[in-house]
Design a protein around this motif. Structure first.
Motif, PDB file in Angstrom:
ATOM      1  N   THR A 110       1.707   5.666   7.525  1.00 45.40           N
ATOM      2  CA  THR A 110       2.416   5.468   6.250  1.00 45.40           C
ATOM      3  C   THR A 110       1.899   6.423   5.178  1.00 45.40           C
ATOM      4  O   THR A 110       2.655   6.899   4.334  1.00 45.40           O
ATOM      5  CB  THR A 110       2.374   3.988   5.793  1.00 45.40           C
ATOM      6  OG1 THR A 110       3.564   3.730   5.059  1.00 45.40           O
ATOM      7  CG2 THR A 110       1.171   3.645   4.935  1.00 45.40           C
ATOM      8  N   THR A 165       0.844  -1.197   0.000  1.00 46.94           N
ATOM      9  CA  THR A 165       0.000   0.000   0.000  1.00 46.94           C
ATOM     10  C   THR A 165       0.876   1.243   0.000  1.00 46.94           C
ATOM     11  O   THR A 165       0.611   2.204  -0.726  1.00 46.94           O
ATOM     12  CB  THR A 165      -0.917  -0.009   1.238  1.00 46.94           C
ATOM     13  OG1 THR A 165      -1.623  -1.253   1.249  1.00 46.94           O
ATOM     14  CG2 THR A 165      -1.909   1.134   1.209  1.00 46.94           C
ATOM     15  N   TYR A 186      -8.259   4.187  10.577  1.00 49.93           N
ATOM     16  CA  TYR A 186      -7.737   2.973  11.220  1.00 49.93           C
ATOM     17  C   TYR A 186      -7.977   2.960  12.727  1.00 49.93           C
ATOM     18  O   TYR A 186      -8.148   1.898  13.328  1.00 49.93           O
ATOM     19  CB  TYR A 186      -6.232   2.809  10.935  1.00 49.93           C
ATOM     20  CG  TYR A 186      -5.320   3.669  11.766  1.00 49.93           C
ATOM     21  CD1 TYR A 186      -5.144   5.013  11.494  1.00 49.93           C
ATOM     22  CD2 TYR A 186      -4.630   3.132  12.851  1.00 49.93           C
ATOM     23  CE1 TYR A 186      -4.313   5.810  12.265  1.00 49.93           C
ATOM     24  CE2 TYR A 186      -3.790   3.913  13.633  1.00 49.93           C
ATOM     25  CZ  TYR A 186      -3.640   5.261  13.335  1.00 49.93           C
ATOM     26  OH  TYR A 186      -2.817   6.033  14.113  1.00 49.93           O
ATOM     27  N   TYR A 235      -4.272  -7.766   3.402  1.00 48.46           N
ATOM     28  CA  TYR A 235      -4.051  -8.736   4.493  1.00 48.46           C
ATOM     29  C   TYR A 235      -5.005  -8.555   5.651  1.00 48.46           C
ATOM     30  O   TYR A 235      -4.879  -9.212   6.666  1.00 48.46           O
ATOM     31  CB  TYR A 235      -2.585  -8.708   4.971  1.00 48.46           C
ATOM     32  CG  TYR A 235      -1.984  -7.346   5.225  1.00 48.46           C
ATOM     33  CD1 TYR A 235      -2.376  -6.584   6.311  1.00 48.46           C
ATOM     34  CD2 TYR A 235      -1.021  -6.834   4.364  1.00 48.46           C
ATOM     35  CE1 TYR A 235      -1.815  -5.345   6.535  1.00 48.46           C
ATOM     36  CE2 TYR A 235      -0.455  -5.591   4.583  1.00 48.46           C
ATOM     37  CZ  TYR A 235      -0.854  -4.840   5.675  1.00 48.46           C
ATOM     38  OH  TYR A 235      -0.309  -3.609   5.894  1.00 48.46           O
ATOM     39  N   LYS A 236      -5.980  -7.642   5.502  1.00 43.75           N
ATOM     40  CA  LYS A 236      -6.960  -7.466   6.573  1.00 43.75           C
ATOM     41  C   LYS A 236      -8.220  -8.274   6.202  1.00 43.75           C
ATOM     42  O   LYS A 236      -8.230  -9.486   6.313  1.00 43.75           O
ATOM     43  CB  LYS A 236      -7.280  -5.989   6.757  1.00 43.75           C
ATOM     44  CG  LYS A 236      -6.057  -5.114   7.029  1.00 43.75           C
ATOM     45  CD  LYS A 236      -6.497  -3.664   7.226  1.00 43.75           C
ATOM     46  CE  LYS A 236      -5.331  -2.695   7.181  1.00 43.75           C
ATOM     47  NZ  LYS A 236      -4.358  -2.867   8.249  1.00 43.75           N
ATOM     48  N   HIS A 266      -9.035  -0.188   5.336  1.00 38.44           N
ATOM     49  CA  HIS A 266     -10.001  -0.639   6.354  1.00 38.44           C
ATOM     50  C   HIS A 266     -11.424  -0.691   5.813  1.00 38.44           C
ATOM     51  O   HIS A 266     -12.380  -0.795   6.589  1.00 38.44           O
ATOM     52  CB  HIS A 266      -9.932   0.275   7.585  1.00 38.44           C
ATOM     53  CG  HIS A 266      -8.752  -0.013   8.443  1.00 38.44           C
ATOM     54  ND1 HIS A 266      -8.745  -0.988   9.413  1.00 38.44           N
ATOM     55  CD2 HIS A 266      -7.504   0.517   8.443  1.00 38.44           C
ATOM     56  CE1 HIS A 266      -7.554  -1.039   9.994  1.00 38.44           C
ATOM     57  NE2 HIS A 266      -6.787  -0.136   9.411  1.00 38.44           N
ATOM     58  N   PHE A 323      -3.456   7.299   8.769  1.00 37.67           N
ATOM     59  CA  PHE A 323      -2.518   6.206   9.049  1.00 37.67           C
ATOM     60  C   PHE A 323      -1.103   6.700   8.727  1.00 37.67           C
ATOM     61  O   PHE A 323      -0.890   7.313   7.680  1.00 37.67           O
ATOM     62  CB  PHE A 323      -2.871   4.947   8.255  1.00 37.67           C
ATOM     63  CG  PHE A 323      -2.071   3.754   8.719  1.00 37.67           C
ATOM     64  CD1 PHE A 323      -2.401   3.109   9.894  1.00 37.67           C
ATOM     65  CD2 PHE A 323      -0.967   3.325   8.006  1.00 37.67           C
ATOM     66  CE1 PHE A 323      -1.643   2.043  10.361  1.00 37.67           C
ATOM     67  CE2 PHE A 323      -0.201   2.252   8.462  1.00 37.67           C
ATOM     68  CZ  PHE A 323      -0.544   1.603   9.638  1.00 37.67           C
TER      69      PHE A 323
HETATM   70  C1  LIG Z   1      -4.986   2.974   6.218  1.00 35.33           C
HETATM   71  C2  LIG Z   1      -3.760   2.114   6.042  1.00 35.33           C
HETATM   72  N1  LIG Z   1      -2.920   2.352   5.028  1.00 35.33           N
HETATM   73  C3  LIG Z   1      -1.825   1.597   4.841  1.00 35.33           C
HETATM   74  C4  LIG Z   1      -1.534   0.536   5.686  1.00 35.33           C
HETATM   75  C5  LIG Z   1      -0.315  -0.296   5.531  1.00 35.33           C
HETATM   76  O1  LIG Z   1       0.463  -0.129   4.450  1.00 35.33           O
HETATM   77  P1  LIG Z   1       1.612  -1.184   4.157  1.00 35.33           P
HETATM   78  O2  LIG Z   1       0.958  -2.475   3.811  1.00 35.33           O
HETATM   79  O3  LIG Z   1       2.351  -0.571   3.045  1.00 35.33           O
HETATM   80  O4  LIG Z   1       2.412  -1.376   5.396  1.00 35.33           O
HETATM   81  C6  LIG Z   1      -2.403   0.251   6.744  1.00 35.33           C
HETATM   82  C7  LIG Z   1      -2.135  -0.868   7.677  1.00 35.33           C
HETATM   83  O5  LIG Z   1      -1.189  -1.569   7.615  1.00 35.33           O
HETATM   84  C8  LIG Z   1      -3.524   1.061   6.919  1.00 35.33           C
HETATM   85  O6  LIG Z   1      -4.355   0.833   7.927  1.00 35.33           O
END
Ligand SMILES: Cc1ncc(COP(=O)(O)O)c(C=O)c1O
Ligand SMILES: Nc1ccccc1C(=O)C[C@H](N)C(=O)O
Length: 404
Positions: A125, A95, A168, A218-219, A196, A123
């Motif tokens: 990232t 992501t 999240y 993976y969720k 989510h 979130f």
């Molecule tokens: C809103 C959101 N964006 C991105 C990610 C994660 O991104 P990545 O799979 O690149 O670690 C998450 C959770 O892991 C998330 O909750």
């Protein structure tokens, strides 16, 4: 609700047979499928086939026997879960990486528009990658504002509004059609993070006229830890945008081995390197589970499970930070409590796995495919016992884990 009423809901649940499709450990009520989805029973066999037959026996011939098309094939399987056409979604990278590609591409549309707007508390990232993306585009900058001010922050310099559809931490949900329309009326491109949302609530990207979207698998999609993510690009953008990670798998003719880059038509141009086929095999098994599922039943059950846990939280005197209106939230529920970390640990000791989100949130994921109403009700009873007894204050729950 009484236990009989709960059992009646399970007896009438059209999704109840899905529980048997997952391998969940005995003695555990798993309320963290919004972080790492459960293991589908078929995944082990699919991965064994991938390893011993496809890799071991077929060797490199497998690239022509289904591997090379996996990113578009799996994208096509995600498409109905996010309201997209099959040729608008591709699977690959994380992501985070897809956010980077989408942001830089959006920043390159119009040199007069240089600002990425996002929400404070998004979130991490998303915000971190946006920082990195603006640093790669001359003159670009990131504007992070409180949730209630994102629309007012849009202006003639806004290139892209980047938001997470379901938050999240709190599970608050943006109204996708109206937020998208407002961003576009300001001349910006709308980029949604659906991590989510997909598999938890109804998402209609095409109907909302969304531009770009990303999400993890993976969720709620049960693709396995670190499973490849997906990217959506609305058809009208597909020939106009290009990936800044211009790798050979996104080339129009990768096996012409040319020196110069020429983007592939359609979604393939967003691929960078070689798809991770072992991970793709696990993900495809998770996605195939959705093929036979009545999605309307999933969204309805999400809401019903939420109400059961909300009632338990209320009875225990907990402060719920998730909106009560089902249309304004996702599928998880979060309670704010000064001892949220200890509460989470005490729940885990009692077999109820949820998670803690810094600094004070107990977060419980209510995944409709493999949780029964009884599971959620029982978890709520245990939560009430823990809160009322005060046992979460015992010293052993004080230790902080590295990964929460
Ligand atoms: C809103 C959101 N964006 C991105 C990610 C994660 O991104 P990545 O799979 O690149 O670690 C998450 C959770 O892991 C998330 O909750
Ligand atoms: N990828 C992970 C790896 C380790 C632990 C958690 C995650 C999560 O996915 C967290 C999730 N995105 C969250 O909403 O908190």
């Amino acid at each position: 609700m009484t236990r009989d009423e709960i059992d009646a809901l399970d007896a009438a649940d059209p999704l109840a047979p899905m529980r048997a499709r997952f391998a969940l450990p005995d003695g555990v009520i798993y309320l963290d499928g919004n972080s790492l989805g459960a293991l589908p029973r078929d995944t082990g066999a699919a991965m064994a086939d991938m390893v011993s037959r496809q890799w071991g026996d077929r060797l490199i011939r497998s690239w022509n026997e289904g591997w090379i098309d996996a990113p578009t094939r799996l994208g096509g399987k995600i498409a109905p879960l996010v309201g997209a056409a099959t040729d608008e979604v591709i699977v690959g990278d994380s992501t985070s990486a897809n956010l980077f590609k989408a942001l830089v591409a959006a920043l390159r549309i119009d040199p007069a528009r240089r600002v990425v707007v996002s929400e404070a508390g998004n979130f991490p990232t998303d915000l971190h990658v946006a920082e990195g993306a603006v640093a790669c585009v001359p003159g670009a900058m990131l504007k992070v504002v409180p949730r209630g001010e994102v629309l007012a922050a849009l202006g003639p310099d806004t290139a892209v509004l980047m938001l997470t559809h379901v938050h999240y931490k709190t599970a608050e949900r943006f109204d996708m059609p109206s937020v998208t329309a407002t961003a576009q009326a300001a001349g910006a491109v709308m980029l949604w993070d659906l991590s989510h949302s997909a598999g938890a609530v109804a998402v209609e990207l095409d109907a909302a006229n969304a531009d770009l979207a990303v999400g993890c698998t993976y969720k709620y999609l049960n693709g396995g830890p670190g499973a490849p993510a997906y990217l959506y690009v609305a058809r009208r953008w597909q020939e106009r945008l290009a990936s800044p990670l211009s790798g050979w798998m996104g080339h129009a003719a990768p096996f012409a081995f040319a020196d110069g880059y020429e983007p592939a038509p359609g979604m393939k141009r967003w691929l960078a390197g070689t798809p991770p086929m072992l991970a793709m095999a696990a993900l495809e098994t998770g996605l195939d589970l959705w093929a036979s599922v009545d999605r309307a039943a999933v969204w309805a059950k999400s809401a019903a499970l939420w109400r059961i846990m909300a009632a338990a939280g209320e009875a225990a005197g907990l402060e719920c930070v998730t909106p009560a209106d089902a249309a304004a939230r996702g599928s998880h529920i979060s309670f704010r409590h000064p001892d949220a970390h200890a509460l989470t640990q005490a729940l885990i000791e009692r077999g109820v796995i949820g998670d803690f989100r810094d600094p004070d949130v107990l977060r419980l994921g209510l995944t409709p495919l493999y949780l029964s109403h009884r599971d959620v009700w029982q978890a709520g009873e245990i939560l009430g016992e823990i809160v009322r007894s005060g046992m979460y204050r015992e010293e052993r729950f004080g230790e902080r884990l590295a990964v929460t």
